[in-house]
Scaffold this active site. Structure first.
Site, PDB file in Angstrom:
ATOM      1  N   ASP A  51      76.749 -26.294   6.981  1.00 39.56           N
ATOM      2  CA  ASP A  51      76.524 -26.241   8.682  1.00 39.56           C
ATOM      3  C   ASP A  51      75.240 -26.104   9.071  1.00 39.56           C
ATOM      4  O   ASP A  51      74.549 -25.221   8.293  1.00 39.56           O
ATOM      5  CB  ASP A  51      77.775 -25.487   9.069  1.00 39.56           C
ATOM      6  CG  ASP A  51      79.008 -26.002   9.157  1.00 39.56           C
ATOM      7  OD1 ASP A  51      79.403 -27.049   8.363  1.00 39.56           O
ATOM      8  OD2 ASP A  51      79.975 -25.353   9.657  1.00 39.56           O
ATOM      9  N   ASP A  52      74.985 -26.068  10.117  1.00 40.74           N
ATOM     10  CA  ASP A  52      73.704 -25.437  11.152  1.00 40.74           C
ATOM     11  C   ASP A  52      72.452 -26.301  10.605  1.00 40.74           C
ATOM     12  O   ASP A  52      71.590 -25.928  11.186  1.00 40.74           O
ATOM     13  CB  ASP A  52      73.588 -24.119  10.784  1.00 40.74           C
ATOM     14  CG  ASP A  52      74.935 -23.179  11.405  1.00 40.74           C
ATOM     15  OD1 ASP A  52      75.965 -23.995  11.881  1.00 40.74           O
ATOM     16  OD2 ASP A  52      74.746 -22.265  11.293  1.00 40.74           O
ATOM     17  N   HIS A 102      77.801 -31.091  14.598  1.00 43.91           N
ATOM     18  CA  HIS A 102      78.221 -29.429  14.428  1.00 43.91           C
ATOM     19  C   HIS A 102      77.790 -29.121  16.015  1.00 43.91           C
ATOM     20  O   HIS A 102      77.100 -28.029  15.890  1.00 43.91           O
ATOM     21  CB  HIS A 102      77.330 -28.824  13.403  1.00 43.91           C
ATOM     22  CG  HIS A 102      77.986 -27.332  13.204  1.00 43.91           C
ATOM     23  ND1 HIS A 102      79.354 -27.033  13.163  1.00 43.91           N
ATOM     24  CD2 HIS A 102      77.500 -26.262  13.154  1.00 43.91           C
ATOM     25  CE1 HIS A 102      79.480 -25.829  12.763  1.00 43.91           C
ATOM     26  NE2 HIS A 102      78.413 -25.447  12.745  1.00 43.91           N
ATOM     27  N   HIS A 193      75.900 -22.972   4.440  1.00 41.30           N
ATOM     28  CA  HIS A 193      74.800 -23.261   5.329  1.00 41.30           C
ATOM     29  C   HIS A 193      73.500 -23.442   4.889  1.00 41.30           C
ATOM     30  O   HIS A 193      73.180 -22.535   3.944  1.00 41.30           O
ATOM     31  CB  HIS A 193      74.741 -21.917   6.304  1.00 41.30           C
ATOM     32  CG  HIS A 193      75.909 -21.659   7.158  1.00 41.30           C
ATOM     33  ND1 HIS A 193      76.930 -21.055   6.377  1.00 41.30           N
ATOM     34  CD2 HIS A 193      76.212 -22.073   8.348  1.00 41.30           C
ATOM     35  CE1 HIS A 193      77.820 -20.873   7.229  1.00 41.30           C
ATOM     36  NE2 HIS A 193      77.846 -21.646   8.374  1.00 41.30           N
TER      37      HIS A 193
HETATM   38 ZN   LIG Z   1      77.714 -23.318  12.310  1.00 36.80          ZN
END
Ligand SMILES: [Zn+2]
Length: 242
Positions: A51-52, A102, A193
């Protein structure tokens, strides 16, 4: 009586037609990765998700490490980070990784109205569609927060996770690796991440450790396809345990 049944049938057929043609049913099913149904080896399956990102320095090093190991993963991207990283995202796509949304700037999606939801999700979907030429992006809501509104508006499957070592907390590579490896199961979805160097190190060590334990890493679509499950728009998934 016969006419009555005939009319009922017509209404039923119409209702079925509408259900099949509703936007949420169409959007994802029509766009499902054609390469999702591949012959995966008869071994334990597991999915790495990130993610991110993307973040050029860390994501590129991660992609290098995954390519060296012949591993594909799934990346849930932040829309406002697409512009400076188009080549990185094209590379992800080209190298067989799966891509998801996301949100545009990491906004919690619950209790948003339609316009605010679209500004986060549809804007990002359009950017990815224009960049990659397909439209089969999964959704991971920030903080894992979802409600009925998110489900209704998602227009794609919602993917959460079953293993979260909270890599952002202490950025401790060894701890993250141990936590993930000790919790790994056939069908697990791991959350990391790719914006932290320590998480990239952890991800590659996790791959090496779980390879040694007989795991095969695959994308989310592949993980569920291997279980005979087709992901549905608006449904929430945490794992693909057999
Ligand atoms: Zn996130």
């Amino acid at each position: 009586m016969k006419r009555h049944i005939g009319r009922r049938c017509a209404i039923l057929v119409l209702a079925l037609l509408l259900a099949v043609l509703s936007p949420s049913a169409l959007l994802y099913r029509d766009a499902v990765h054609t390469d999702a149904v591949v012959d995966l080896p008869e071994q334990k399956l597991i999915a790495l998700t990130f993610d991110d990102g993307p973040r050029r320095s860390t994501t590129t090093r991660l992609l290098d490490g995954l390519a060296e190991r012949g591993v594909t993963a799934t990346f849930f991207l932040i829309g406002c980070q697409i512009a400076d990283n188009e080549d990185v995202i094209r590379r992800m796509d080209r190298e067989g990784h799966q891509i998801g949304i996301h949100t545009f700037d990491h906004m919690q999606l619950t209790e948003l109205n339609q316009a605010d939801f679209d500004a986060q999700v549809e804007t990002t979907r359009t950017l990815l569609k224009d960049l990659l030429g397909h439209n089969d992006f999964l959704l991971r809501p920030p903080f894992g927060k979802w409600d009925e509104g998110v489900r209704t508006r998602a227009n794609c499957p919602i993917i959460l996770w079953s293993i979260d070592p909270e890599d952002w907390d202490d950025k401790n590579t060894a701890r993250v690796v141990e936590q993930v490896v000790s919790q790994a199961q056939d069908g697990s979805i791991i959350l990391l991440h790719d914006i932290y160097p320590e998480s990239v190190d952890a991800a590659l060590q996790i791959v090496d450790r779980l390879h040694a334990e007989g795991y095969y890493f695959c994308t989310i679509d592949q993980l569920f396809a291997a279980r005979g499950l087709s992901l549905k728009a608006g449904q929430v998934y945490w794992n693909a345990y057999p």
